[in-house]
Enzyme design. Structure first.
Site, PDB file in Angstrom:
ATOM      1  CG  ASP A 189      55.493  53.805  61.235  1.00 38.86           C
ATOM      2  OD1 ASP A 189      56.223  53.745  60.226  1.00 38.86           O
ATOM      3  OD2 ASP A 189      55.929  54.100  62.366  1.00 38.86           O
ATOM      4  CG  ASP A 216      48.452  39.257  55.830  1.00 34.02           C
ATOM      5  OD1 ASP A 216      47.371  39.507  55.267  1.00 34.02           O
ATOM      6  OD2 ASP A 216      48.567  38.364  56.688  1.00 34.02           O
ATOM      7  CE1 TYR A 258      51.423  35.543  57.410  1.00 29.47           C
ATOM      8  CE2 TYR A 258      53.327  36.983  57.271  1.00 29.47           C
ATOM      9  CZ  TYR A 258      51.966  36.812  57.397  1.00 29.47           C
ATOM     10  OH  TYR A 258      51.153  37.903  57.518  1.00 29.47           O
ATOM     11  CE  LYS A 302      58.516  50.995  63.023  1.00 32.75           C
ATOM     12  NZ  LYS A 302      57.981  52.370  62.979  1.00 32.75           N
ATOM     13  CG  ASP A 336      43.113  42.608  54.809  1.00 34.30           C
ATOM     14  OD1 ASP A 336      43.587  41.910  53.886  1.00 34.30           O
ATOM     15  OD2 ASP A 336      42.373  42.140  55.704  1.00 34.30           O
TER      16      ASP A 336
HETATM   17 MN    MN Z   1      45.449  38.576  54.913  1.00 30.37          MN
END
Ligand code: MN
Ligand code: NAD
Length: 358
Positions: free
Chosen positions: A221, A245, A139, A189, A249
């Site tokens: 994962d 992020d 980001y 990871k 969700d």
């Molecule tokens: Mn998001």
């Protein structure tokens, strides 16, 4: 009672943002007098509509003003008529980076077995908090494209992790875990992305300073799989910006939907920003059916953060009561209730709690 009223900055934003923000403010207005707190709202107009009409984006100088506030609240940003990400970067990323809000705190909690799409899962099985690093990783915007639009195009985005950024996030997560069930899971990871090994090394180095907290580490994962197959194994998850992020969700989905999930963008001890984790939901904007539960819960997190624990708890209990009793059947667009109805129900529940203290 505090002498000065709190000063809370509010950015309603785009799409369903203003609708859910109104309800969060309605609930705040119900809780504040009960808790004996006074506040003042400072509203900011940053939105895609303002950008489309007047070409105005949030100026960086706004950050100076935000530093004088007690907290910020954001509805949601994003509009399909504006180039992808422009408004989100101009407001949200500028605030996150400008105020150095290095923790993105995202609780995942199930209030009723009927809300989750998972089978054979009880509310006690889903009670975790994701600590997402919030200022680094992909980001930061380091990268770009070469030979754009040709068959030889190259697109590069760098993942950035600094020792300082990793360590302060891990320390926050350790402390949070120490105040909960004392289990911390690092998700990365590091096998495929060698740079992420910095997370493992730093964790191992500082873990002895938190002897009460048990740690483990998992690849992202596998973590995604376990969140679905065995969510009870998680207490506090600490992870990178990108993985946090995505996983949150998923977390929102297992607690009953994006409409119910809240977050805090924090710099502990400094002015911080609270928001539902969902976006502007263009598909349901203007229909009055968005759930305000995530926004209301974000307001509860804001109150807790500024030290108004009583008001925060009242709102949290009201939300939990309405969802677990089924009076608010879901935190999505299919509850059969309007955004306003749900907001009013939560506000009424808060007032009633005040009338009959137990
Ligand atoms: Mn998001
Ligand atoms: P979104 O979160 O807006 O919507 C995803 C799905 O969840 C949609 O079907 C939507 O209807 C549903 N949903 C979201 N919030 C809901 C609510 N409160 N009640 C009921 N249903 C709800 O994500 P998206 O569609 O990927 O993105 C839309 C826009 O929002 C984009 O411009 C994106 O960049 C932006 N966005 C902003 C933020 C933010 O402001 N922090 C976060 C995520 C996405």
């Amino acid at each position: 009672m505090r002498e000065q009223p709190y000063r809370i900055g509010v950015i309603p934003g785009d799409g369903i943002g203003p609708d859910v923000t109104s309800e969060a403010l309605k609930v705040l207005a119900a809780a504040a007098p009960v808790a004996g707190m006074r506040y003042e709202l400072i509203e900011y107009p940053w939105s895609s509509a303002l950008y489309l009409d007047d070409g105005v984006l949030m100026p960086e100088t706004a950050l100076e003003e935000y530093r004088t506030l007690d907290a910020l609240f954001l509805g949601a940003l994003g509009d399909p008529r504006v180039e992808r990400g422009v408004i989100e970067r101009a407001v949200l990323m500028t605030i996150r980076l400008g105020l150095d809000l290095y923790i993105n705190l995202r609780p995942v909690q199930l209030y009723s077995a009927t809300l989750t799409p998972l089978k054979n899962v009880e509310p006690s099985d889903v009670d975790m908090v994701v600590v997402r690093e919030n200022t680094e990783d992909v980001y930061v915007g380091l990268g770009g494209t070469m030979r754009r639009g040709t068959p030889d195009e190259i697109a590069v985005a760098e993942m950035v992790f600094t020792r300082r950024g990793v360590e302060r996030t891990l320390r926050y997560a350790f402390e949070l875990a120490a105040s909960r069930r004392r289990h911390l899971t690092l998700v990365d990871k590091a096998n495929a992305i060698r740079a992420q090994e910095i997370w493992r090394r730093t964790l191992e180095e500082i873990a002895p300073e938190y002897p009460g907290v048990e740690t483990d580490a998992m690849y992202v994962d596998a973590a995604a799989m376990f969140m679905v197959t065995d969510p009870s194994r998680f207490d506090v998850i600490v992870t990178t910006n990108l993985f946090g992020d995505i996983l949150t969700d998923l977390g929102a989905a297992i607690q009953g939907g994006l409409g119910g999930a809240a977050s805090g963008n924090l710099h502990p001890g400094q002015v911080s920003l609270f928001e539902p984790i969902h976006g502007s939901a263009p598909d349901i904007a203007g229909k009055g059916v968005a759930s305000p539960v995530g926004a209301v819960s974000a307001m509860s997190m804001l109150l807790d953060y500024i030290g108004e624990r009583e008001a925060a708890d009242m709102i949290g209990i009201a939300v939990k009561e309405l969802l677990s009793s089924g009076r608010v059947p879901s935190a999505d667009a299919r509850s059969g209730l309007t955004t306003e109805q749900v907001g009013t129900m939560i506000a009424d529940e808060v007032r009633q709690m005040a009338a009959s203290p137990d």
